[in-house]
Design a protein around this motif. Structure first.
Motif, PDB file in Angstrom:
ATOM      1  N   MET A  68     131.036  -5.104 -79.187  1.00 26.20           N
ATOM      2  CA  MET A  68     129.687  -5.572 -79.524  1.00 26.20           C
ATOM      3  C   MET A  68     128.675  -5.010 -78.527  1.00 26.20           C
ATOM      4  O   MET A  68     128.871  -5.095 -77.325  1.00 26.20           O
ATOM      5  CB  MET A  68     129.660  -7.105 -79.480  1.00 26.20           C
ATOM      6  N   LYS A  69     127.630  -4.406 -79.082  1.00 25.72           N
ATOM      7  CA  LYS A  69     126.619  -3.805 -78.224  1.00 25.72           C
ATOM      8  C   LYS A  69     125.415  -4.736 -78.109  1.00 25.72           C
ATOM      9  O   LYS A  69     124.814  -5.117 -79.102  1.00 25.72           O
ATOM     10  CB  LYS A  69     126.192  -2.455 -78.843  1.00 25.72           C
ATOM     11  N   ILE A  70     125.107  -5.105 -76.879  1.00 26.91           N
ATOM     12  CA  ILE A  70     123.945  -5.972 -76.665  1.00 26.91           C
ATOM     13  C   ILE A  70     122.843  -5.141 -76.023  1.00 26.91           C
ATOM     14  O   ILE A  70     123.087  -4.456 -75.038  1.00 26.91           O
ATOM     15  CB  ILE A  70     124.301  -7.146 -75.733  1.00 26.91           C
ATOM     16  N   THR A  71     121.657  -5.178 -76.612  1.00 21.86           N
ATOM     17  CA  THR A  71     120.567  -4.387 -76.039  1.00 21.86           C
ATOM     18  C   THR A  71     119.734  -5.235 -75.083  1.00 21.86           C
ATOM     19  O   THR A  71     119.753  -6.462 -75.143  1.00 21.86           O
ATOM     20  CB  THR A  71     119.634  -3.835 -77.137  1.00 21.86           C
ATOM     21  N   GLU A  84     117.389  -7.493 -76.908  1.00 25.31           N
ATOM     22  CA  GLU A  84     117.989  -8.740 -77.403  1.00 25.31           C
ATOM     23  C   GLU A  84     118.069  -9.789 -76.289  1.00 25.31           C
ATOM     24  O   GLU A  84     117.793 -10.962 -76.513  1.00 25.31           O
ATOM     25  CB  GLU A  84     119.394  -8.465 -77.948  1.00 25.31           C
ATOM     26  N   TRP A 126     128.224 -14.235 -76.634  1.00 26.89           N
ATOM     27  CA  TRP A 126     128.023 -13.187 -75.625  1.00 26.89           C
ATOM     28  C   TRP A 126     128.881 -13.418 -74.384  1.00 26.89           C
ATOM     29  O   TRP A 126     129.378 -12.491 -73.787  1.00 26.89           O
ATOM     30  CB  TRP A 126     126.535 -13.138 -75.210  1.00 26.89           C
ATOM     31  N   LYS A 132     124.528  -7.076 -68.890  1.00 26.68           N
ATOM     32  CA  LYS A 132     124.005  -5.707 -68.901  1.00 26.68           C
ATOM     33  C   LYS A 132     123.518  -5.254 -67.521  1.00 26.68           C
ATOM     34  O   LYS A 132     122.502  -4.547 -67.421  1.00 26.68           O
ATOM     35  CB  LYS A 132     122.840  -5.673 -69.915  1.00 26.68           C
TER      36      LYS A 132
END
Lengths: 191, 181
Positions: B1-4, B7, B40, B73
Motif C-alpha cells: 500500500m502506497k501512502i502519499t 494523504e 496504516w 513516511k
C-alpha cells in the motif's frame, strides 16, 4: 526582533513543557510577566477560547499568544517554534527507540521531569482557583464571606468535581456544562 | 500500500478539525482514523507512540502526530502530519484573535468565558490526577512535586529551571541509588 524573541520563548515552551497542552500554561504565564505581550487576564480569555476551539489546546494557545504579541507573523512563528522541539525530539527518539527505553540517563530524566511537570500544572490550578473563586484577600471578613468567596463559582466547581468522580472523563462535558452555567447566569442577570 | 504525503496531511488536517477538548480524545480519534479506517499502522504501535508522547516534553497530540507521520513516511511524513494537525487550529485562532478584543466586551461572552474558566479548572485537576497516578511513585518523586509546586506558587520561579532542575535531581538520585545498590 519580537519574532526572534517569540521563537526563542516558544521553542523553550515546546522543549520544557511536560504533560500536554495545559502544561504550557505556567510558561505562558511566565512569558506574560517578563514581556507584557499579553496580560494574565488576556491569557485566561485566550485559554477559554482555545479550549472550545478545535485543535490541541497547547497549539491553540501558542498561536493565540503569538498573534497577540506580533500579529499574523507572530502567530506563525510561535506555532512553528512550539512544534519544532517535538519534531526534532520525537524523530531522535524514534531512531533510538530500542536503546531509548534502556538508557539509564533517559530513564532518570523521564522519572523526574513528570512530577515537576505535574507540580507546574497544579500551580496553575491554584492560580486559576485564586482568580475565579477567591476575591480580594485584603477584604477578608468572616461575616462578609460573599465579598471574599465567589459562591456561584464555588458551586459550579464543586458540582463539576462531584460529576468528575461519577462520570467518565470527557472534557467536552465539563466545558459544555460550565459554558451553559455561564449563559444561565447571564440570562438571570438580565431579569 | 502506497501512502502519499498529501494523504497524511489530509488525515491529520481532519484530526485537527475534529479534535476538541485537549489531549484526552486524541488516542481514540487517531485509532479510528489510522487503524480502523485506513489500516496504516497497528493499534499496538499507536498506543506505544501515545504513551511515549505523554512522557516527552511538548504537546502530546503533536508528539503523537510526529511519531505516526515518521513511521509512515519518514521526516516528510512527520512534517506533513504535524502541519496538517496545526492548520485548522491556526486558521481558527487567527480569525478569533482578531475579534477577541471586541468579543470580551459582550456581556454574554464574558459570562460564557467565566463558566468555561471553571470548566478548565476541573480539566487541570483531572490532568494533574492523571499525571500524578503515573509519575508520583515514591518519596523522591513526591518530594520533587512539593518543591516545584511551592517554588511556583510562592515565587516567580521560571518553569524552565524547575524542569531542568528536576532532570538533574533525577539523574543524581538515580546515580546515588545505583551506587548504594
Amino acid at each position: 526582533m519580537v519574532c526572534l524573541l517569540l521563537f526563542y520563548e516558544f521553542f523553550k515552551v515546546g522543549l520544557f513543557s511536560v504533560g500536554g497542552g495545559y502544561a504550557t500554561l505556567p510558561f505562558l504565564y511566565h512569558i506574560s510577566e517578563i514581556y507584557h505581550w499579553y496580560s494574565a487576564r488576556e491569557l485566561v480569555d485566550m485559554l477559554a477560547v482555545s479550549s472550545i476551539t478545535p485543535g490541541p489546546v497547547g497549539i491553540n494557545v501558542a498561536t493565540f499568544a503569538g498573534f497577540k504579541s506580533a500579529g499574523l507573523l507572530g502567530a506563525f512563528v510561535s506555532t512553528f517554534a512550539i512544534i519544532l522541539p517535538s519534531f526534532l525530539l520525537v524523530i531522535l527518539i524514534y531512531k533510538l527507540l530500542n536503546k531509548f527505553s534502556e538508557n539509564f540517563y533517559v530513564q532518570a530524566v523521564l522519572y523526574s521531569i513528570k512530577p515537576a511537570g505535574c507540580a507546574l500544572i497544579a500551580a496553575v490550578g491554584v492560580r486559576l482557583f485564586h482568580d475565579y473563586i477567591l476575591r480580594d484577600i485584603s477584604v477578608f471578613d468572616i461575616h462578609r464571606l460573599t465579598a471574599f468567596i465567589d459562591f456561584k463559582a464555588l458551586f459550579l466547581l464543586v458540582g463539576l468535581l462531584v460529576l468528575s468522580i461519577k462520570v467518565k472523563k470527557n472534557p467536552l462535558l465539563y466545558l459544555g456544562i460550565s459554558a451553559l452555567f455561564g449563559i444561565l447566569l447571564h440570562l438571570k442577570s438580565l431579569f | 500500500m502506497k501512502i502519499t504525503i498529501r494523504e497524511i496531511y489530509l488525515v491529520f488536517l481532519k484530526v485537527g478539525i475534529i479534535l476538541l477538548g485537549g489531549g484526552y480524545v486524541i488516542l481514540p480519534l487517531l485509532s479510528k482514523e489510522l487503524v480502523e479506517k485506513r489500516n496504516w499502522i497497528t493499534k499496538e504501535d499507536l498506543v506505544e507512540f501515545y504513551s511515549i508522547s505523554q512522557c516527552l516534553p511538548g504537546i502530546i497530540a503533536a508528539n503523537t502526530a510526529v511519531f505516526t507521520g515518521y513511521k509512515l513516511k519518514g521526516k516528510y511524513g512527520a512534517a506533513a502530519a504535524v502541519a496538517g494537525m496545526c492548520t485548522s487550529p491556526f486558521l481558527a485562532i487567527v480569525c478569533l484573535a482578531t475579534v477577541l478584543g471586541q468579543l470580551t466586551k459582550v456581556p454574554l461572552v464574558v459570562d460564557i468565558f467565566w463558566g468555561v474558566g471553571i470548566g478548565i479548572l476541573i480539566l487541570l485537576l483531572l490532568t494533574v490526577q492523571e499525571i500524578w497516578e503515573t509519575s508520583i511513585v515514591d518519596k523522591f518523586t513526591l518530594f520533587l512535586f512539593l518543591i516545584v509546586f511551592a517554588l511556583t506558587v510562592f515565587c516567580t520561579f521560571s518553569p524552565v529551571y524547575s524542569i531542568i532542575g528536576a532532570a538533574f535531581a533525577g539523574i543524581i538520585y538515580k546515580l546515588i541509588k545505583r551506587r548504594v545498590e
